[in-house]
Design an enzyme around this catalytic site. Sequence first.
Site, PDB file in Angstrom:
ATOM      1  N   SER A 185      10.848  -1.038  -1.796  1.00 31.77           N
ATOM      2  CA  SER A 185      10.181  -0.486  -2.978  1.00 31.77           C
ATOM      3  C   SER A 185       8.987  -1.353  -3.351  1.00 31.77           C
ATOM      4  CB  SER A 185      11.134  -0.402  -4.171  1.00 31.77           C
ATOM      5  OG  SER A 185      10.417   0.052  -5.314  1.00 31.77           O
TER       6      SER A 185
ATOM      7  N   THR B  33       8.992  -4.176  -6.234  1.00 31.32           N
ATOM      8  CA  THR B  33       9.809  -5.391  -6.238  1.00 31.32           C
ATOM      9  C   THR B  33       8.961  -6.569  -5.760  1.00 31.32           C
ATOM     10  OG1 THR B  33      10.633  -5.031  -3.997  1.00 31.32           O
ATOM     11  CG2 THR B  33      11.924  -4.071  -5.802  1.00 31.32           C
TER      12      THR B  33
ATOM     13  N   VAL C 268       9.132  -9.157  -3.436  1.00 34.50           N
ATOM     14  CA  VAL C 268       8.806  -9.418  -2.036  1.00 34.50           C
ATOM     15  C   VAL C 268       7.958  -8.283  -1.464  1.00 34.50           C
ATOM     16  CG1 VAL C 268       9.756  -9.801   0.277  1.00 34.50           C
ATOM     17  CG2 VAL C 268      10.847 -10.867  -1.697  1.00 34.50           C
ATOM     18  N   CYS C 269       8.299  -7.049  -1.802  1.00 34.47           N
ATOM     19  CA  CYS C 269       7.538  -5.893  -1.298  1.00 34.47           C
ATOM     20  C   CYS C 269       6.099  -5.929  -1.802  1.00 34.47           C
ATOM     21  CB  CYS C 269       8.204  -4.590  -1.723  1.00 34.47           C
ATOM     22  SG  CYS C 269       9.906  -4.423  -1.166  1.00 34.47           S
ATOM     23  N   SER C 270       5.941  -6.280  -3.051  1.00 30.56           N
ATOM     24  CA  SER C 270       4.622  -6.400  -3.657  1.00 30.56           C
ATOM     25  C   SER C 270       3.812  -7.489  -2.957  1.00 30.56           C
ATOM     26  CB  SER C 270       4.789  -6.713  -5.147  1.00 30.56           C
ATOM     27  OG  SER C 270       3.545  -6.889  -5.762  1.00 30.56           O
TER      28      SER C 270
END
EC number: 1.11.1.24
Length: 164
Positions: free
Chosen positions: A54, A57, A59-61
């Site tokens: 997603s 979040t 880490v994803c960002s």
Amino acid sequence: MSNVTFKNDPVTLLGAEKKVGDSAPDFTVLANDLSKKHLSDYKGKVKVISVVPSIDTGVCSEQTRRFNQEATNLENVQILTISMDLPFAQKRWCAANGIDRVDTLSDHREADFGQKYGVIIEELRLLSRAVFVVDENDKITYVEYLSEVSNHPDYEAVLSHLNK
């Protein structure tokens, strides 16, 4: 992919695991404007497919921002970030974070990408973190499935592979 965990809890990945040398299967996902996008839309370019659970979040960002930053130094390379987020959320996030060199794509409707690349987390209906590099002829040349979904991918290994 054998053992994958999400925050240290085992999860099951659905779909066909990809390996270096495999032909990259075409897939259908949605762009931020709800238009359909396919791997074949990027024919003739090297593609980095950055898969995240997603975009909203931490880490994803960070992963998406890092690839957006690295894109300025990569010739004839298109970076795609694929998640199960709605296209509206991806568009909002990109605008808020100045993301302009990565195409964010949504697999939420059909999970076509997730199924074909073996990254659907059965228990969560999210995509497991992974990175694929696909060459100009749609052959997979690099694969990283992360054994712990909340970890960062090996950015340096991806960049080194692209700069060979």
